[in-house]
Scaffold this motif. Structure first.
Motif, short mmCIF file in Angstrom:
data_model
loop_
_atom_site.label_atom_id
_atom_site.label_comp_id
_atom_site.label_asym_id
_atom_site.label_seq_id
_atom_site.Cartn_x
_atom_site.Cartn_y
_atom_site.Cartn_z
N LEU A 144 33.01 -8.33 -26.56
CA LEU A 144 35.11 -7.86 -26.45
C LEU A 144 35.34 -6.58 -27.02
O LEU A 144 34.64 -6.27 -28.12
N LYS A 145 36.33 -6.37 -26.82
CA LYS A 145 36.76 -5.03 -27.69
C LYS A 145 37.51 -5.46 -29.15
O LYS A 145 36.50 -4.51 -29.97
N VAL A 146 37.80 -6.20 -29.42
CA VAL A 146 37.71 -6.88 -31.20
C VAL A 146 36.38 -8.26 -31.33
O VAL A 146 37.20 -9.11 -30.64
N ARG A 147 36.06 -8.30 -32.26
CA ARG A 147 35.48 -8.74 -32.50
C ARG A 147 35.47 -9.52 -34.14
O ARG A 147 35.26 -9.04 -34.69
N GLU A 148 34.63 -11.01 -33.76
CA GLU A 148 35.30 -11.46 -35.63
C GLU A 148 34.03 -12.27 -35.33
O GLU A 148 33.40 -13.01 -34.66
N MET A 149 34.11 -12.42 -36.82
CA MET A 149 32.46 -13.12 -37.32
C MET A 149 32.84 -13.10 -39.02
O MET A 149 33.76 -12.82 -39.64
N PRO A 150 31.88 -13.91 -39.74
CA PRO A 150 32.43 -14.79 -40.77
C PRO A 150 32.16 -14.02 -41.94
O PRO A 150 31.38 -13.41 -41.66
N VAL A 157 33.11 -8.28 -57.58
CA VAL A 157 34.53 -8.55 -57.85
C VAL A 157 34.67 -10.12 -56.73
O VAL A 157 35.20 -10.45 -56.53
N PHE A 158 33.75 -9.94 -55.15
CA PHE A 158 33.61 -10.79 -55.14
C PHE A 158 32.96 -11.71 -54.45
O PHE A 158 32.42 -12.65 -53.21
N LYS A 159 32.24 -12.62 -56.10
CA LYS A 159 31.66 -14.27 -55.93
C LYS A 159 32.33 -14.64 -55.25
O LYS A 159 33.86 -15.08 -55.60
N PHE A 160 31.77 -15.32 -54.78
CA PHE A 160 32.14 -16.59 -54.43
C PHE A 160 33.57 -16.34 -52.67
O PHE A 160 34.51 -17.35 -52.76
N ALA A 161 32.99 -15.09 -52.32
CA ALA A 161 34.34 -15.03 -50.88
C ALA A 161 33.99 -15.83 -49.76
O ALA A 161 33.14 -16.11 -49.18
N THR A 162 34.55 -15.77 -48.99
CA THR A 162 35.30 -16.14 -47.58
C THR A 162 36.20 -15.54 -47.27
O THR A 162 36.65 -14.56 -47.88
N GLY A 163 36.21 -15.19 -45.92
CA GLY A 163 37.34 -14.76 -44.99
C GLY A 163 36.50 -14.25 -43.68
O GLY A 163 35.85 -15.21 -43.33
N TYR A 164 37.08 -13.16 -43.07
CA TYR A 164 36.79 -13.04 -41.58
C TYR A 164 36.74 -11.23 -41.58
O TYR A 164 36.96 -10.99 -42.55
N ALA A 165 36.01 -11.09 -40.74
CA ALA A 165 35.63 -9.37 -40.70
C ALA A 165 36.48 -9.34 -38.21
O ALA A 165 35.20 -9.93 -38.18
N GLU A 166 36.86 -8.58 -38.42
CA GLU A 166 36.94 -8.13 -37.49
C GLU A 166 36.45 -6.20 -37.56
O GLU A 166 36.71 -5.73 -37.33
N SER A 167 35.42 -6.38 -36.32
CA SER A 167 35.31 -5.43 -35.69
C SER A 167 35.88 -4.85 -34.09
O SER A 167 35.77 -5.17 -33.39
N ASN A 168 35.90 -3.28 -34.15
CA ASN A 168 36.04 -3.14 -33.30
C ASN A 168 35.47 -1.24 -32.44
O ASN A 168 35.92 -0.99 -33.66
#
Length: 188
Positions: A144-150, A157-168
């Motif tokens: 895939l051109k853009v990959r999404e990962m959690p 600063v990022f204790k209890f962080a959630t979200g997603y990352a896009e890799s290109n």
């Protein structure tokens, strides 16, 4: 009214059970939200944009294969296990400002596609984020051109962080690659 009473009763029961377990076992207890930095009412959603430039060969390689792929799976890299330690930069240029590094473990996990299981710590070194990490774990489908990962957590600063990352992938050959990451992270 009855449903409100039921919910209140369940909450009180859970609190009593947790308190009782802490007394009986010694390893379960309640959280001090303020001590953990969770006393703020609203989470912040931050967007980070990073670039990194991998080198797969030479004496200064930043991503190396530790276990080669199984012989029958050279096209998909099934069985490959590797590690990396790569500078995070603010721009796509190889000489742009370094703001941290990404330390990762990756493995070829598909017999039919060139997919990687990626475990990555984005270690930040600048400003108020110095010493904080963002942890990404997931399937990196390289087709895939853009990959999404959690985003599965973090520290500092990022204790209890959630979200997603896009890799290109901006550039890839047998010796090197250039990758862009956009990370959207919700944190306190």
């Amino acid at each position: 009214m009855t449903s409100q009473f039921l919910i209140l009763s369940l909450l009180v029961s859970c609190h009593v059970l947790t308190s009782t377990l802490a007394d009986e076992t010694g390893f379960v207890g309640t959280l001090n939200r303020k001590e953990l930095g969770l006393h703020k009412k609203h989470k912040v959603i931050s967007h980070f944009r990073f670039f990194f430039h991998e080198r797969f060969t030479g004496s200064n390689a930043t991503s190396v294969s530790v276990v080669p792929p199984l012989p029958n799976y050279n096209t998909t890299s099934f069985g490959l296990v590797g590690v990396s330690d790569i500078a995070l930069r603010v721009g796509p240029e190889p000489n742009s400002t370094v703001v941290g590094k990404v330390e990762s473990l990756y493995a070829g996990t598909s017999q039919t596609e060139f997919d990687l299981l990626l475990v990555a710590n984005f270690v930040l070194t600048e400003g108020k984020y110095n010493g904080s990490t963002i942890v990404v774990l997931g399937r990196n489908r390289l087709s895939l051109k853009v990959r999404e990962m959690p985003v599965i957590g973090g520290s500092g600063v990022f204790k209890f962080a959630t979200g997603y990352a896009e890799s290109n992938t901006l550039y890839l050959d047998a010796e090197r690659s250039s990758i862009e990451y956009n990370i959207y992270v919700s944190h306190y």
